[in-house]
Design a protein around this motif. Sequence first.
Motif, PDB file in Angstrom:
ATOM      1  N   LYS A 295       0.838  -1.216   0.000  1.00 17.07           N
ATOM      2  CA  LYS A 295       0.000   0.000   0.000  1.00 17.07           C
ATOM      3  C   LYS A 295       0.866   1.256   0.000  1.00 17.07           C
ATOM      4  CE  LYS A 295      -3.670  -2.213   2.742  1.00 17.07           C
ATOM      5  NZ  LYS A 295      -4.350  -2.188   4.069  1.00 17.07           N
ATOM      6  N   LEU A 296       1.904   1.263   0.834  1.00 22.00           N
ATOM      7  CA  LEU A 296       2.775   2.442   0.914  1.00 22.00           C
ATOM      8  C   LEU A 296       3.470   2.697  -0.414  1.00 22.00           C
ATOM      9  CD1 LEU A 296       4.316   1.830   4.458  1.00 22.00           C
ATOM     10  CD2 LEU A 296       2.809   3.726   3.813  1.00 22.00           C
ATOM     11  N   GLN A 297       3.912   1.652  -1.074  1.00 17.85           N
ATOM     12  CA  GLN A 297       4.546   1.835  -2.384  1.00 17.85           C
ATOM     13  C   GLN A 297       3.567   2.456  -3.375  1.00 17.85           C
ATOM     14  OE1 GLN A 297       5.716  -1.752  -4.395  1.00 17.85           O
ATOM     15  NE2 GLN A 297       6.630  -0.669  -6.120  1.00 17.85           N
ATOM     16  N   ALA A 298       2.329   1.977  -3.372  1.00 11.03           N
ATOM     17  CA  ALA A 298       1.311   2.505  -4.284  1.00 11.03           C
ATOM     18  C   ALA A 298       1.039   3.988  -4.022  1.00 11.03           C
ATOM     19  CB  ALA A 298       0.025   1.698  -4.155  1.00 11.03           C
ATOM     20  N   GLU A 299       1.251   4.404  -2.765  1.00 13.71           N
ATOM     21  CA  GLU A 299       1.035   5.812  -2.395  1.00 13.71           C
ATOM     22  C   GLU A 299       2.269   6.675  -2.621  1.00 13.71           C
ATOM     23  OE1 GLU A 299      -0.149   5.523   1.659  1.00 13.71           O
ATOM     24  OE2 GLU A 299      -1.890   4.265   1.216  1.00 13.71           O
ATOM     25  N   GLY A 300       3.351   6.061  -3.097  1.00 12.64           N
ATOM     26  CA  GLY A 300       4.560   6.817  -3.387  1.00 12.64           C
ATOM     27  C   GLY A 300       5.588   6.851  -2.278  1.00 12.64           C
ATOM     28  N   ASN A 301       5.385   6.050  -1.215  1.00 15.27           N
ATOM     29  CA  ASN A 301       6.371   6.026  -0.134  1.00 15.27           C
ATOM     30  C   ASN A 301       7.629   5.313  -0.612  1.00 15.27           C
ATOM     31  OD1 ASN A 301       7.761   4.706   2.271  1.00 15.27           O
ATOM     32  ND2 ASN A 301       6.304   6.020   3.331  1.00 15.27           N
ATOM     33  N   GLU A 302       8.780   5.952  -0.458  1.00  8.18           N
ATOM     34  CA  GLU A 302      10.032   5.416  -0.994  1.00  8.18           C
ATOM     35  C   GLU A 302      10.507   4.145  -0.290  1.00  8.18           C
ATOM     36  OE1 GLU A 302      13.632   7.698  -0.101  1.00  8.18           O
ATOM     37  OE2 GLU A 302      12.419   8.937   1.261  1.00  8.18           O
ATOM     38  N   HIS A 303       9.984   3.859   0.892  1.00  3.96           N
ATOM     39  CA  HIS A 303      10.441   2.692   1.641  1.00  3.96           C
ATOM     40  C   HIS A 303       9.565   1.458   1.426  1.00  3.96           C
ATOM     41  CE1 HIS A 303      12.963   5.625   3.591  1.00  3.96           C
ATOM     42  NE2 HIS A 303      11.897   6.283   4.001  1.00  3.96           N
ATOM     43  N   GLY A 304       8.399   1.637   0.780  1.00  2.00           N
ATOM     44  CA  GLY A 304       7.451   0.538   0.655  1.00  2.00           C
ATOM     45  C   GLY A 304       8.002  -0.653  -0.099  1.00  2.00           C
ATOM     46  N   ARG A 305       8.613  -0.434  -1.238  1.00  2.00           N
ATOM     47  CA  ARG A 305       9.150  -1.551  -2.028  1.00  2.00           C
ATOM     48  C   ARG A 305      10.316  -2.222  -1.304  1.00  2.00           C
ATOM     49  NH1 ARG A 305       9.303  -3.869  -7.242  1.00  2.00           N
ATOM     50  NH2 ARG A 305      11.364  -4.016  -8.220  1.00  2.00           N
ATOM     51  N   ASP A 306      11.137  -1.431  -0.629  1.00  2.00           N
ATOM     52  CA  ASP A 306      12.271  -2.002   0.110  1.00  2.00           C
ATOM     53  C   ASP A 306      11.793  -2.964   1.193  1.00  2.00           C
ATOM     54  OD1 ASP A 306      13.869  -0.461  -1.472  1.00  2.00           O
ATOM     55  OD2 ASP A 306      14.552   0.887   0.127  1.00  2.00           O
ATOM     56  N   VAL A 307      10.740  -2.600   1.922  1.00  2.00           N
ATOM     57  CA  VAL A 307      10.215  -3.472   2.976  1.00  2.00           C
ATOM     58  C   VAL A 307       9.749  -4.797   2.381  1.00  2.00           C
ATOM     59  CG1 VAL A 307       8.364  -3.785   4.664  1.00  2.00           C
ATOM     60  CG2 VAL A 307       9.584  -1.605   4.551  1.00  2.00           C
ATOM     61  N   GLN A 308       9.094  -4.739   1.231  1.00  2.00           N
ATOM     62  CA  GLN A 308       8.592  -5.975   0.621  1.00  2.00           C
ATOM     63  C   GLN A 308       9.726  -6.959   0.352  1.00  2.00           C
ATOM     64  OE1 GLN A 308       5.888  -5.171  -2.810  1.00  2.00           O
ATOM     65  NE2 GLN A 308       5.896  -3.078  -2.029  1.00  2.00           N
ATOM     66  N   TYR A 309      10.821  -6.476  -0.186  1.00  2.00           N
ATOM     67  CA  TYR A 309      11.892  -7.394  -0.550  1.00  2.00           C
ATOM     68  C   TYR A 309      12.772  -7.756   0.638  1.00  2.00           C
ATOM     69  CZ  TYR A 309       9.935  -7.220  -5.041  1.00  2.00           C
ATOM     70  OH  TYR A 309       9.033  -7.367  -6.055  1.00  2.00           O
ATOM     71  N   ALA A 310      12.784  -6.909   1.628  1.00  2.00           N
ATOM     72  CA  ALA A 310      13.432  -7.299   2.883  1.00  2.00           C
ATOM     73  C   ALA A 310      12.686  -8.479   3.490  1.00  2.00           C
ATOM     74  CB  ALA A 310      13.469  -6.123   3.858  1.00  2.00           C
ATOM     75  N   VAL A 311      11.352  -8.414   3.523  1.00  2.00           N
ATOM     76  CA  VAL A 311      10.546  -9.503   4.064  1.00  2.00           C
ATOM     77  C   VAL A 311      10.740 -10.777   3.238  1.00  2.00           C
ATOM     78  CG1 VAL A 311       8.184 -10.328   4.481  1.00  2.00           C
ATOM     79  CG2 VAL A 311       8.813  -7.978   5.091  1.00  2.00           C
ATOM     80  N   LEU A 312      10.633 -10.654   1.920  1.00  2.00           N
ATOM     81  CA  LEU A 312      10.738 -11.828   1.066  1.00  2.00           C
ATOM     82  C   LEU A 312      12.094 -12.517   1.212  1.00  2.00           C
ATOM     83  CD1 LEU A 312       9.091 -10.856  -2.355  1.00  2.00           C
ATOM     84  CD2 LEU A 312       8.239 -12.455  -0.656  1.00  2.00           C
ATOM     85  N   PHE A 313      13.167 -11.759   1.064  1.00  2.00           N
ATOM     86  CA  PHE A 313      14.487 -12.375   1.038  1.00  2.00           C
ATOM     87  C   PHE A 313      14.925 -12.865   2.409  1.00  2.00           C
ATOM     88  CE2 PHE A 313      15.772  -9.671  -2.888  1.00  2.00           C
ATOM     89  CZ  PHE A 313      15.011 -10.491  -3.700  1.00  2.00           C
TER      90      PHE A 313
END
Length: 470
Positions: A295-313
């Motif tokens: 959701k944060l990534q969709a809203e333009g938050n710069e940290h949203g995508r980073d959190v997703q891949y931190a969780v995945l990896f």
Amino acid sequence: MTETLVPGIGGAAITAGARVVDHPAWPALKAAVEEIRPWQSKDGSIDFEAEGAPAPSVAQDAVIRVIAAVEELSPLLPHATAYHQALVSDLRKWAETGFRVPDFLDSLLAFQPAAERADGLQHLVVFPMYTQNGNPDRNLEAVALKMVWPEWLAELERTRYDNPLFLGITFEDFTAGYDTNSAVLFPETIAVREAPERFTWGGIFCDREAARFRKVTEAAVETLGMELPADIAAMITDQERCEKAFVLWDMVHDRTHSHGDLPFDPFMIKQRQPFWMYGLEELRCDLTAFKEAVKLQAEGNEHGRDVQYAVLFDRMFRFPLTGDRVRNYDGLGGQLLFAYLHKHDVVRWTDNKLRIDWERAPQITNQLCGEIEDLYRAGIDRPKLVHWFKAYELVSTYLAPHPGSKWAKGPDALDLTQPPRKLVDDVLPDEFPLSMFFEALAKKLKGVIASTKGITARTEETQQKAEAAA
């Protein structure tokens, strides 16, 4: 022992706000604590009759030096004066009552770091404690730390992810109990005469988590021949960026334990449950953080995508391979995430290379989160044992149970005249063994994972400088 302890105070001029670890009293404090630690029993007491134990006067002298160092360092940290005063009092009482099982309740109650969260604010923490995922004994420890509370994070906490007890922190320096895999500072680990009515803070060291994540992920990506999107490849090389991802992940994860449709005490304190229940709870909290990051990534938050891949990896590559296999509930959560993504064709292991469908990963990861949430929602109307079996059914849909498992054979294989807590004895230590994929990966990564013990951002900087010099 009735002798009153009156420590001497050094006369060096100090300035409030200067770094604790740069003051000469800090190494003196560490040395005194490290001298005391080997004398302590598992419960934190000192048995003066034990082999290798010091004379009582020697132990007293070491505590005098701890007190003197705390009092020298305290002016650097005026926001924590009340805690330091209570700490000195608890240290004196411990020594003057013969170094019995330590009781630091008064200083624990005086330590209130969540009352003033400010980016860069330092704390000096001295307690008899065990370190989760580190040292199981209640030894005296000293930690110098710094708060991570940037305005963007504070704003998210104020407006969206209320978590008034959460502390994002980084190490400045520490004694031996933290030269381990422990990345948390929790009040429930501290030796006290009785638990407080409520805990008022909980800290997670995002620098250790980020440094560990970077090192293991880099090795996994190379070993598995993965091709990363350019922005994620850049993230893995950037310690500061990863720390921001982890502090946001941790804040959302931490609050999720008490949010949602919860059929049980979210922290499962003083409850005996099969370890897959703990694994699902931890994974639920991580996947909720993932869902919020989308959701944060969709809203333009710069940290949203980073959190997703931190969780995945971190979940897929480090968690399943870290620690032993006895009731390893974090490992189980990582295995489940990987298997779920593999079954839904988001992850493919082909031609000795791991490929990830980056477009579908968020959707399918959120789908797993939804399945766990559905399990919880339905669990409110189920007896405990039925809920445990339904949870087992969810996990075993994607992970193969051990062939010798009684639980895998169903209720008829168990003595249902026993109370549920007794049936936990029938759970195998490794109820869901590693797949062949993870067994092979473990052989490749075990050295890297072992090398992250005690790691911090500073460790990595020192190592990189040494390698560059060589």
